[in-house]
Design an enzyme around this catalytic site. Structure first.
Site, mmCIF file in Angstrom:
data_model
loop_
_atom_site.group_PDB
_atom_site.id
_atom_site.type_symbol
_atom_site.label_atom_id
_atom_site.label_comp_id
_atom_site.label_asym_id
_atom_site.label_seq_id
_atom_site.Cartn_x
_atom_site.Cartn_y
_atom_site.Cartn_z
ATOM 1 N N PRO A 1 1.233 5.574 -3.854
ATOM 2 C CA PRO A 1 -0.128 5.686 -3.347
ATOM 3 C C PRO A 1 -0.303 5.088 -1.950
ATOM 4 O O PRO A 1 -0.056 3.903 -1.728
ATOM 5 C CB PRO A 1 -0.959 4.922 -4.380
ATOM 6 C CG PRO A 1 0.003 4.050 -5.093
ATOM 7 C CD PRO A 1 1.323 4.692 -5.022
ATOM 8 N N GLU A 2 -0.689 5.915 -1.020
ATOM 9 C CA GLU A 2 -1.104 5.466 0.307
ATOM 10 C C GLU A 2 -2.588 5.786 0.417
ATOM 11 O O GLU A 2 -3.233 6.064 -0.582
ATOM 12 C CB GLU A 2 -0.259 6.158 1.387
ATOM 13 C CG GLU A 2 1.232 5.855 1.220
ATOM 14 C CD GLU A 2 2.115 6.498 2.289
ATOM 15 O OE1 GLU A 2 1.658 6.645 3.434
ATOM 16 O OE2 GLU A 2 3.268 6.850 1.968
ATOM 17 N N ARG B 1 15.005 1.659 4.078
ATOM 18 C CA ARG B 1 14.347 2.754 3.386
ATOM 19 C C ARG B 1 14.648 4.034 4.142
ATOM 20 O O ARG B 1 15.285 4.001 5.191
ATOM 21 C CB ARG B 1 12.836 2.526 3.312
ATOM 22 C CG ARG B 1 12.184 2.521 4.672
ATOM 23 C CD ARG B 1 10.721 2.212 4.585
ATOM 24 N NE ARG B 1 10.519 0.865 4.097
ATOM 25 C CZ ARG B 1 9.313 0.331 3.899
ATOM 26 N NH1 ARG B 1 8.247 1.053 4.123
ATOM 27 N NH2 ARG B 1 9.191 -0.903 3.491
#
Length: 284
Positions: free
Chosen positions: A2-3, A267
């Site tokens: 979730p952003e 990442r």
DNA sequence: CCTGCCGCCTGCGCGC
DNA sequence: TGCGCGCAGGCGGCAG
């Protein structure tokens, strides 16, 4: 993951389902879910019982439910958190962390979180803006987000552009996915030195981030006809709107060049090596 | 003060 | 088949 668009989608769902309702009981099923409430689970719960939810608010990836006491239930979904509206008869499931029952015996609010990076707290006097998130900058969609101020802060930094974009104290709401998408739309490389950013670059960057978030929000905000408050990133827009994220070796939608996946900040970063050329003086 | 890295978590998918 | 490992990644805390 979730952003901002996902959290805003959740907030809109909650606005329909919990505003005006009074909390009867709160059950904390997993201590870690309330670890940010330093006074402990019992204190978290005690201040909520009998309180009425009066609003839903959000800044960046944080959302909170102002209460009639002036406190607020502050939530961060972390990596995998969900806020679900479920009938009392719905099974608990293995990842249920906190549940709220209301005095109308209607649908319950349940915080479900597989990876437990998310959490809830009761913010004392936090109805307007929880003091715990005073360090979080206005998010990209807020009126309070001043593009000139952001540009000036960016120029004073000595770091790479994506690192700065992910720093929630500089500008908030952007996570790994929308950072990559925004950079692609703006034709900027993640390692661009922030101090070399010119005003038109910053404008393109903010336009890119805002436009991709706006379309995600459009496509995420369509499923409120059930009790499920959508936070699941796998649904809807997730596959359709993304140009580069998760698309290694697929053609760039703009120029056809195969998308690169690079490891950065431990990442993944996805980019088009043609549209987003490496800067001469990158800042890693 | 500023920057960047670590640890926290669990489930999935891959290679051996 | 089963095991171990890498990966997903936001954010607070802290080291340098």
């Amino acid at each position: 993951m979730p952003e901002l668009p996902e959290v805003e989608t959740v907030r809109r769902g909650l606005a329909q389902w919990v505003v005006g309702r009074t909390i009867r009981t709160v059950d904390v099923h997993h201590q870690r879910a309330v670890r940010r409430h330093l006074a402990g689970a019992a204190d978290f719960t005690a201040g909520l019982i009998g309180r009425r939810v009066v609003d839903t608010r959000r800044r960046g990836k944080y959302l909170w439910l102002p209460l009639d006491s002036g406190d607020a239930v502050l939530a961060h979904l972390g990596m995998s958190g969900q806020l679900l509206m479920l009938d009392a008869t719905a099974p608990a499931g293995p990842h249920l962390r906190v549940s709220f029952r209301f005095d109308d015996d209607g649908p319950q609010l349940r915080f479900v979180d597989q990876r437990t990076f998310g959490g809830l707290s009761r913010s004392i006097g936090g109805a307007v803006l929880p003091p715990e998130i005073a360090h979080i900058a206005p998010d990209v969609l807020e009126d309070a987000c001043d593009d000139d101020v952001f540009h000036a802060k960016l120029r004073r930094r000595h770091t790479g552009l994506k690192r700065a974009l992910l720093d929630q104290s500089l500008i908030s709401g952007v996570g790994n996915i929308y950072a990559d998408e925004g950079l692609w739309r703006a034709k900027l490389h993640y390692a661009r030195a922030t101090e070399t950013m010119r005003r038109p670059d910053t404008t393109r960057l903010l336009d890119g981030v805002r436009s991709v978030m706006a379309s995600a929000l459009d496509q995420g905000g369509t499923s409120f006809d059930s009790l499920y408050v959508n936070v699941n990133g796998e649904s809807g827009y997730f596959d359709r709107s993304l140009a580069v994220y998760g698309r290694r070796d697929e053609p760039c939608p703009r120029c056809g060049t195969p998308i690169h996946r690079e490891s950065f900040m431990n990442r993944s970063s996805y980019l088009c090596p043609h549209c987003q050329p490496r800067p001469r003086n990158p800042h890693w």
